[in-house]
Design a protein around this motif. Structure first.
Motif, PDB file in Angstrom:
ATOM      1  N   THR B 374       0.816  -1.313  -0.139  1.00 60.27           N
ATOM      2  CA  THR B 374       0.011   0.034   0.217  1.00 60.27           C
ATOM      3  C   THR B 374       0.905   1.349   0.030  1.00 60.27           C
ATOM      4  N   GLY B 375       2.429   1.018  -0.297  1.00 59.28           N
ATOM      5  CA  GLY B 375       2.941   2.196  -0.261  1.00 59.28           C
ATOM      6  C   GLY B 375       3.254   3.222  -1.618  1.00 59.28           C
ATOM      7  N   HIS B 376       4.260   3.811  -1.787  1.00 63.05           N
ATOM      8  CA  HIS B 376       4.086   4.809  -3.058  1.00 63.05           C
ATOM      9  C   HIS B 376       4.336   3.687  -4.252  1.00 63.05           C
ATOM     10  N   ARG B 378       2.813   1.435  -5.746  1.00 66.92           N
ATOM     11  CA  ARG B 378       1.603   1.084  -6.269  1.00 66.92           C
ATOM     12  C   ARG B 378       1.106   2.228  -7.227  1.00 66.92           C
TER      13      ARG B 378
END
Lengths: 266, 378
Positions: B374-376, B378
């Protein structure tokens, strides 16, 4: 540690709800001491916070400011003295600790949002699982507070996709969703770029305007001048001086306070 | 010279340069860019040219131009000089490799178990399919009970099949599935226990983990099958397969606990504090905040443990349980199929089956890692 800054909001602050109660005590700390191992971090802290007060705690790093407010919701344990929050004394009793934490919101320097949950899930988690509120109702409340911090459009994003200022505003909204009676701010703007400090301060000022009882550990002296009703100066684990902001900045009494202010104010 | 500079007009965005692609360009860039590269490319090509054709020839059935014997042929074909892998032998003994000594007229029972398992695990693994909770309960609670009843029999007029007659891939899958599903909750509890502030719980968990990690799995299995009966009162006996199941589960839960503890330690303290400051109790904050993140961080380690567990199930052959490898090994001495390539064909088959399962696990875990990110990125 970040530099003290003087960000101010160029608008008239509405003080109509900023009333300090004469009778209702929000927090009372009596003769409190705390040690980390052999190190005596907090020494004989006596502090009475009335309902509706807006307190700024200032002081050099390592002076025990953060430790003090972390004791108020028992993220840190104190070894001597009493801490009474909303009439509940903090002891090792887990039930009482949870009782206090439900009513005391906290905002951290590094936001501490839950990165695996969306913004909306971050906001509804505690209301649903601690307060037992229905999901739909919790989401409605969450959206209300997201609108108040002016980022309702981010509800379905993840924290990692937001800027620092937005994340901190979400963190404030997350605390507010529990509808706390007291808010603790632990250097809420220290990890932010200067441009984002203002948007977070704006949210905090709005809260003060609504009459929230707040204790803020912060280096934002502009905020202290504009919003606080009391400034507390700490050094070496002790409360050295406290006063109304005008007096505090214009006429500091203690040598340490004078030195501190001379270093941060120009 | 003045250093002062003021941009008079902003530079508009320009499309990125056209990407160069194509086989020849790729080869030029990756295989022949310098003379050293060219040299190594040629050496590697020569090695492949020398080693691959015999291997392919050995594996490929005669109808595709190889020398392996396809299913349906007799053993005589395998005994002919120059014969490759005996796929006819594998096909003929396939039932033994999959079910062991399970009675032939009862094979519908394990088949039903396989079908049910596949039917439940496939939707469970595809994130888009709804009803995950029901699906998970069916797979983790109902399915094991049904499987046991179906395989063991003794109810609903089904004749009882003692576990000594279970075998082959069936037993390999039973042991690894029980080991995996049993060791996840146990591993999580042990990891949390090891981090506990309660001294007795902590000590017990540390002792458990250190004990099981300090002994080889073979020793555990030997103890379970040879030593344990000596200590039991006369006349009581615990099923041999059950003992192996318990041994494997406890063994891998100790490893899993340490992997999960790594994930717990990787989480910043702020996550625990944020949960606490919102009034979440220990268990709620573990379930909703800490574990989802910690487990996500250690997916590669968890899957690594599971792959190791899956392959380690072959050790149960030492205590006389007929898992896939043991059936292959015992079939290799079957004189009716005696031929020079009989044993190696069996081992190739067993190796291939193990590889398929392990590779599938590895791929699925990579897919989950990407999906849960769910970090940058994606």
């Amino acid at each position: 540690m970040s530099q003290p800054s003087e960000v101010t909001v160029d608008r008239v602050i509405d003080t109509s709800h900023m009333t300090v109660s004469d009778t209702d005590v929000a927090i009372e700390v009596i003769g409190m001491h705390k040690w980390y191992g052999d190190f005596h971090v907090l020494r004989d802290i006596n502090l009475k916070v009335m309902k509706g007060e807006r307190i700024v705690i200032a002081g050099p790093s390592g002076s025990g400011k953060s430790t003090l407010i972390r004791c108020i919701n028992r993220l840190e344990e104190h070894q001597e003295g009493q801490i009474i929050v909303n009439g509940t004394e903090l002891t090792a009793d887990l039930k009482r600790i949870d009782e206090v934490r439900r009513e005391v919101g906290m905002v951290f320097q590094h936001f501490n949002l839950f990165p695996h949950l969306t913004i909306l899930q971050n906001l509804t988690l505690a209301p649903i699982w601690v307060r037992g509120i229905a999901k739909a109702e919790a989401e409605a409340t969450a959206m209300h507070y997201l609108e108040r911090v002016k980022i309702p459009e981010q509800a379905n994003k993840y924290p990692g996709q937001l800027s620092g200022g937005q994340q901190q505003r979400v963190a404030i909204a997350r605390s507010l969703c529990m509808q706390p009676q007291i808010m603790l701010f632990d250097e809420p703007t220290s990890a932010l770029d200067p441009e984002m400090v203002k948007e977070v301060l704006e949210v905090m000022i709005n809260l003060a305007e609504d009459g929230m009882t707040m204790i803020c550990v912060t280096h934002e002296m502009g905020f202290a001048r504009q919003v606080a009703n009391r400034v507390i100066f700490m050094d070496q684990g002790q409360i050295i001086e406290q006063n109304e902001p005008q007096e505090f900045f214009a006429n500091p009494q203690h040598e340490r306070t004078k030195l501190f202010l001379s270093q941060i104010l120009h | 010279m003045s250093i002062s500079f003021v941009r008079s007009e902003l530079v508009p965005a320009k499309p990125a340069p056209v990407r160069t692609s194509g086989v020849i360009l790729w080869a030029q860039k990756n295989l022949f860019s310098t003379w050293q590269d060219t040299l190594f490319t040629l050496i590697a090509a020569a090695f492949l040219f020398w080693s691959l054709p015999p291997i392919i020839n050995f594996l490929l059935p005669t109808i595709f131009g190889g020398s392996a014997i396809p299913p349906g042929e007799t053993v005589e074909a395998c005994r002919a000089p120059g014969a490759g892998a005996c796929w006819n032998y594998i096909a003929a003994r396939m039932n033994f490799f999959i079910y062991g000594f399970f009675p032939v007229d009862q094979l519908w029972r394990p088949n039903l178990v396989f079908a049910l398992g596949a039917l439940l695990i496939v939707p469970l693994m595809i994130p888009k399919v709804p009803f995950k909770r029901t699906n998970a309960i069916l797979f983790f609670v109902v399915f094991p009970v049904i499987s046991f009843v179906l395989l063991n029999g003794g109810y609903f007029g089904m004749r009882q099949v003692p576990t000594e007659q279970w075998g082959g891939l069936l037993v390999t899958l039973v042991i690894s599935m029980v080991g995996i599903t049993g060791s996840i909750p146990l591993g999580i509890l042990l990891a949390l226990g090891r981090q506990s502030k309660l001294p007795i719980i902590k000590t017990l968990c540390v002792m458990f983990i250190e004990l099981w990690r300090a002994v080889p799995l073979i020793t555990v299995l030997f103890m379970a099958s040879v030593m344990l009966p000596l200590f039991m009162p006369q006349g009581t006996s615990v099923d041999k397969l059950l003992r192996a199941l318990v041994g494997v589960t406890l063994f891998s839960s100790a490893y899993l606990a340490e992997v999960i503890r790594g994930g717990l330690q990787a989480l910043p303290r702020g996550q625990y504090e944020a949960g606490a400051s919102l009034g979440l109790s220990y268990w709620k904050s573990m379930i909703f905040i800490i574990l989802p993140q910690a487990l996500k961080h250690v997916i590669p380690g968890i899957v690594n443990t599971f792959i190791a567990l899956f392959k380690d199930t072959s050790l149960v052959s030492i205590v006389g349980i007929f898992d896939l490898l043991n059936t292959v090994q015992s079939a290799a001495s079957d004189a009716a199929w005696g031929s020079p390539t009989q044993a190696i064909s069996g081992y190739l088959f067993a190796g291939f089956v193990f590889w398929v399962f392990c590779f599938a696990m590895s791929r699925y875990s990579m897919y989950m890692e990407r999906r849960l990110d769910t970090g940058h990125k994606r």
